[in-house]
Design a protein around this motif. Structure first.
Motif, PDB file in Angstrom:
ATOM      1  N   LEU A 119     -16.192 -69.576 -50.761  1.00 23.50           N
ATOM      2  CA  LEU A 119     -17.154 -70.669 -50.654  1.00 23.50           C
ATOM      3  C   LEU A 119     -16.862 -71.506 -49.411  1.00 23.50           C
ATOM      4  O   LEU A 119     -15.765 -72.038 -49.251  1.00 23.50           O
ATOM      5  CB  LEU A 119     -17.084 -71.530 -51.905  1.00 23.50           C
ATOM      6  CG  LEU A 119     -18.060 -72.695 -52.007  1.00 23.50           C
ATOM      7  CD1 LEU A 119     -19.503 -72.220 -51.970  1.00 23.50           C
ATOM      8  CD2 LEU A 119     -17.797 -73.492 -53.291  1.00 23.50           C
TER       9      LEU A 119
ATOM     10  N   LYS B 126     -21.307 -76.487 -49.826  1.00 27.88           N
ATOM     11  CA  LYS B 126     -22.368 -76.567 -50.820  1.00 27.88           C
ATOM     12  C   LYS B 126     -23.113 -77.883 -50.673  1.00 27.88           C
ATOM     13  O   LYS B 126     -22.551 -78.878 -50.201  1.00 27.88           O
ATOM     14  CB  LYS B 126     -21.804 -76.429 -52.229  1.00 27.88           C
ATOM     15  CG  LYS B 126     -20.652 -77.378 -52.552  1.00 27.88           C
ATOM     16  CD  LYS B 126     -19.972 -76.964 -53.848  1.00 27.88           C
ATOM     17  CE  LYS B 126     -18.720 -77.801 -54.100  1.00 27.88           C
ATOM     18  NZ  LYS B 126     -17.978 -77.345 -55.315  1.00 27.88           N
TER      19      LYS B 126
ATOM     20  N   TYR C  40     -29.666 -76.218 -55.591  1.00 30.76           N
ATOM     21  CA  TYR C  40     -28.273 -76.375 -55.200  1.00 30.76           C
ATOM     22  C   TYR C  40     -28.011 -75.223 -54.226  1.00 30.76           C
ATOM     23  O   TYR C  40     -28.279 -74.065 -54.557  1.00 30.76           O
ATOM     24  CB  TYR C  40     -27.341 -76.270 -56.400  1.00 30.76           C
ATOM     25  CG  TYR C  40     -27.327 -77.489 -57.296  1.00 30.76           C
ATOM     26  CD1 TYR C  40     -26.240 -77.747 -58.119  1.00 30.76           C
ATOM     27  CD2 TYR C  40     -28.387 -78.369 -57.357  1.00 30.76           C
ATOM     28  CE1 TYR C  40     -26.203 -78.857 -58.955  1.00 30.76           C
ATOM     29  CE2 TYR C  40     -28.365 -79.484 -58.181  1.00 30.76           C
ATOM     30  CZ  TYR C  40     -27.269 -79.718 -58.984  1.00 30.76           C
ATOM     31  OH  TYR C  40     -27.234 -80.801 -59.813  1.00 30.76           O
TER      32      TYR C  40
ATOM     33  N   PHE D  19     -23.171 -65.210 -46.528  1.00 33.56           N
ATOM     34  CA  PHE D  19     -24.201 -65.186 -47.563  1.00 33.56           C
ATOM     35  C   PHE D  19     -24.651 -66.608 -47.891  1.00 33.56           C
ATOM     36  O   PHE D  19     -23.822 -67.483 -48.144  1.00 33.56           O
ATOM     37  CB  PHE D  19     -23.676 -64.544 -48.851  1.00 33.56           C
ATOM     38  CG  PHE D  19     -23.368 -63.085 -48.739  1.00 33.56           C
ATOM     39  CD1 PHE D  19     -22.103 -62.653 -48.379  1.00 33.56           C
ATOM     40  CD2 PHE D  19     -24.345 -62.128 -48.998  1.00 33.56           C
ATOM     41  CE1 PHE D  19     -21.811 -61.299 -48.271  1.00 33.56           C
ATOM     42  CE2 PHE D  19     -24.066 -60.777 -48.903  1.00 33.56           C
ATOM     43  CZ  PHE D  19     -22.794 -60.364 -48.538  1.00 33.56           C
TER      44      PHE D  19
ATOM     45  N   TYR E 258     -21.443 -68.754 -48.396  1.00 31.18           N
ATOM     46  CA  TYR E 258     -20.207 -68.024 -48.634  1.00 31.18           C
ATOM     47  C   TYR E 258     -19.910 -67.146 -47.424  1.00 31.18           C
ATOM     48  O   TYR E 258     -20.818 -66.690 -46.737  1.00 31.18           O
ATOM     49  CB  TYR E 258     -20.338 -67.115 -49.858  1.00 31.18           C
ATOM     50  CG  TYR E 258     -20.325 -67.817 -51.192  1.00 31.18           C
ATOM     51  CD1 TYR E 258     -21.488 -68.369 -51.724  1.00 31.18           C
ATOM     52  CD2 TYR E 258     -19.150 -67.909 -51.935  1.00 31.18           C
ATOM     53  CE1 TYR E 258     -21.473 -69.004 -52.953  1.00 31.18           C
ATOM     54  CE2 TYR E 258     -19.124 -68.535 -53.172  1.00 31.18           C
ATOM     55  CZ  TYR E 258     -20.300 -69.079 -53.680  1.00 31.18           C
ATOM     56  OH  TYR E 258     -20.287 -69.699 -54.908  1.00 31.18           O
TER      57      TYR E 258
ATOM     58  N   LEU F 106     -15.843 -63.013 -51.718  1.00 24.87           N
ATOM     59  CA  LEU F 106     -16.633 -64.073 -51.098  1.00 24.87           C
ATOM     60  C   LEU F 106     -15.905 -65.411 -51.259  1.00 24.87           C
ATOM     61  O   LEU F 106     -15.431 -65.750 -52.344  1.00 24.87           O
ATOM     62  CB  LEU F 106     -18.018 -64.170 -51.744  1.00 24.87           C
ATOM     63  CG  LEU F 106     -19.068 -63.161 -51.295  1.00 24.87           C
ATOM     64  CD1 LEU F 106     -18.759 -61.761 -51.772  1.00 24.87           C
ATOM     65  CD2 LEU F 106     -20.460 -63.606 -51.765  1.00 24.87           C
TER      66      LEU F 106
ATOM     67  N   PHE G 202     -25.718 -80.436 -52.961  1.00 22.45           N
ATOM     68  CA  PHE G 202     -26.371 -80.752 -54.231  1.00 22.45           C
ATOM     69  C   PHE G 202     -27.392 -81.867 -54.041  1.00 22.45           C
ATOM     70  O   PHE G 202     -28.514 -81.781 -54.533  1.00 22.45           O
ATOM     71  CB  PHE G 202     -25.346 -81.192 -55.279  1.00 22.45           C
ATOM     72  CG  PHE G 202     -24.307 -80.163 -55.594  1.00 22.45           C
ATOM     73  CD1 PHE G 202     -23.023 -80.529 -55.934  1.00 22.45           C
ATOM     74  CD2 PHE G 202     -24.604 -78.816 -55.556  1.00 22.45           C
ATOM     75  CE1 PHE G 202     -22.059 -79.568 -56.224  1.00 22.45           C
ATOM     76  CE2 PHE G 202     -23.654 -77.850 -55.838  1.00 22.45           C
ATOM     77  CZ  PHE G 202     -22.370 -78.234 -56.182  1.00 22.45           C
TER      78      PHE G 202
ATOM     79  N   PHE H   4     -28.522 -64.760 -54.307  1.00 17.47           N
ATOM     80  CA  PHE H   4     -27.923 -64.575 -52.990  1.00 17.47           C
ATOM     81  C   PHE H   4     -28.923 -63.949 -52.022  1.00 17.47           C
ATOM     82  O   PHE H   4     -29.766 -63.135 -52.391  1.00 17.47           O
ATOM     83  CB  PHE H   4     -26.703 -63.652 -53.082  1.00 17.47           C
ATOM     84  CG  PHE H   4     -25.476 -64.314 -53.641  1.00 17.47           C
ATOM     85  CD1 PHE H   4     -25.272 -64.374 -55.009  1.00 17.47           C
ATOM     86  CD2 PHE H   4     -24.533 -64.882 -52.804  1.00 17.47           C
ATOM     87  CE1 PHE H   4     -24.141 -64.991 -55.537  1.00 17.47           C
ATOM     88  CE2 PHE H   4     -23.403 -65.496 -53.318  1.00 17.47           C
ATOM     89  CZ  PHE H   4     -23.202 -65.550 -54.683  1.00 17.47           C
TER      90      PHE H   4
ATOM     91  N   PHE I 264     -25.662 -73.058 -51.249  1.00 18.72           N
ATOM     92  CA  PHE I 264     -24.284 -72.649 -50.947  1.00 18.72           C
ATOM     93  C   PHE I 264     -24.276 -71.693 -49.762  1.00 18.72           C
ATOM     94  O   PHE I 264     -25.212 -70.922 -49.552  1.00 18.72           O
ATOM     95  CB  PHE I 264     -23.669 -71.918 -52.154  1.00 18.72           C
ATOM     96  CG  PHE I 264     -23.721 -72.689 -53.444  1.00 18.72           C
ATOM     97  CD1 PHE I 264     -24.861 -72.666 -54.229  1.00 18.72           C
ATOM     98  CD2 PHE I 264     -22.637 -73.426 -53.862  1.00 18.72           C
ATOM     99  CE1 PHE I 264     -24.923 -73.374 -55.419  1.00 18.72           C
ATOM    100  CE2 PHE I 264     -22.682 -74.138 -55.049  1.00 18.72           C
ATOM    101  CZ  PHE I 264     -23.826 -74.110 -55.833  1.00 18.72           C
TER     102      PHE I 264
ATOM    103  N   GLY J  98     -29.602 -73.726 -59.490  1.00 16.49           N
ATOM    104  CA  GLY J  98     -30.236 -74.940 -59.964  1.00 16.49           C
ATOM    105  C   GLY J  98     -29.254 -75.808 -60.718  1.00 16.49           C
ATOM    106  O   GLY J  98     -28.077 -75.495 -60.819  1.00 16.49           O
TER     107      GLY J  98
ATOM    108  N   LEU K 219     -26.447 -67.800 -59.471  1.00 19.65           N
ATOM    109  CA  LEU K 219     -26.895 -67.964 -58.098  1.00 19.65           C
ATOM    110  C   LEU K 219     -27.758 -66.780 -57.678  1.00 19.65           C
ATOM    111  O   LEU K 219     -27.554 -65.651 -58.120  1.00 19.65           O
ATOM    112  CB  LEU K 219     -25.697 -68.064 -57.148  1.00 19.65           C
ATOM    113  CG  LEU K 219     -24.760 -69.251 -57.337  1.00 19.65           C
ATOM    114  CD1 LEU K 219     -23.600 -69.176 -56.351  1.00 19.65           C
ATOM    115  CD2 LEU K 219     -25.514 -70.562 -57.169  1.00 19.65           C
TER     116      LEU K 219
END
Lengths: 114, 112
Positions: A46, A49, A32, A90, A36, A44, A51, A104, A34, A95, A102
């Motif tokens: 978001l 994302k 998964y 970032f 940021y 931070l 999936f 980073f 992401f 998962g 997460l």
């Protein structure tokens, strides 16, 4: 080992130019992914994302990212950068497990020239 | 617009003093994370909780740091005694499952 690499520590682009920030990951299961953004003095936020499904995902502030499994990459793009996009970005990977933990990357600082 | 809140936003204290930072996660989120950010080390995960139970605190200096969730609306991070090397920005984030974390604005701690 699980890891995220952002190869560029610092990037400078001119206002109005296109932007691509690189992110490579190593993850043993289905990732998964992401992105940021952190503006100075802020937390931070978001941006977007991924999936599953369509490998091109749209986010806030006009950003998009493309998941390429064969390259283990999840690069962030924006067609035309604004001065307000100057910030640190970032990339992170997690998962499908329920912990939500997460990993980073070290971040990429974006400077925008007028 | 649901947000993670953190208090205080800024804290200046003297070495040896106790510091308590508080976090209110987004209502309905069952996972809370504590991070520390410095220029030298970047973003470090200190500890995290799911359904108020600690899952992992291996990132925390055990002798001086402690993290708790007295209830579902409050997470705390304590440092006792504080040291100058603890100066950093401390972030709380909350989430629900693997769908991403939502960060608070941070507590900027300065230990003199």
């Amino acid at each position: 080992a699980q890891s995220v690499t952002q190869p560029d520590i610092h990037i400078t682009v001119s206002e109005g130019a296109s932007l691509e920030l690189r992110c490579n990951y190593s993850y043993g299961a289905t990732p998964y992914l992401f992105w940021y953004v952190q503006s100075p003095g802020q937390g931070l936020q978001l941006l977007l994302k991924y999936f599953s499904g369509d490998t091109l995902v749209q986010g806030i502030k006009g950003f998009e990212a493309e998941f390429k499994r064969s390259q283990s990459s999840f690069n962030l793009r924006k067609p035309s950068v604004h001065w307000s996009d100057a910030a640190e970005y970032f990339c992170a990977v997690g998962g499908s497990g329920n912990t939500g933990k997460l990993i980073f990357g070290q971040g990429t600082t974006l400077q925008v020239k007028p | 617009d649901a947000r993670v809140t953190q208090t205080p936003r800024h804290k200046v204290t003297e070495m040896g003093q106790e510091v308590t930072m508080r976090c209110q996660p987004i209502l309905g989120h069952n996972t809370v994370f504590w991070y520390r950010q410095t220029m030298m080390q970047g973003l470090e995960l200190l500890a995290y909780f799911r359904n108020r139970a600690p899952l992992d605190d291996s990132g925390m200096p055990k002798d001086r740091f402690s993290a708790e969730m007295p209830d579902a609306t409050l997470a705390t991070l304590k440092i006792q005694p504080s040291e100058p090397r603890d100066s950093a920005v401390y972030f709380c984030a909350s989430g629900s499952g693997p769908l991403g974390q939502y960060f608070g604005p941070g507590t900027r701690l300065t230990v003199t």
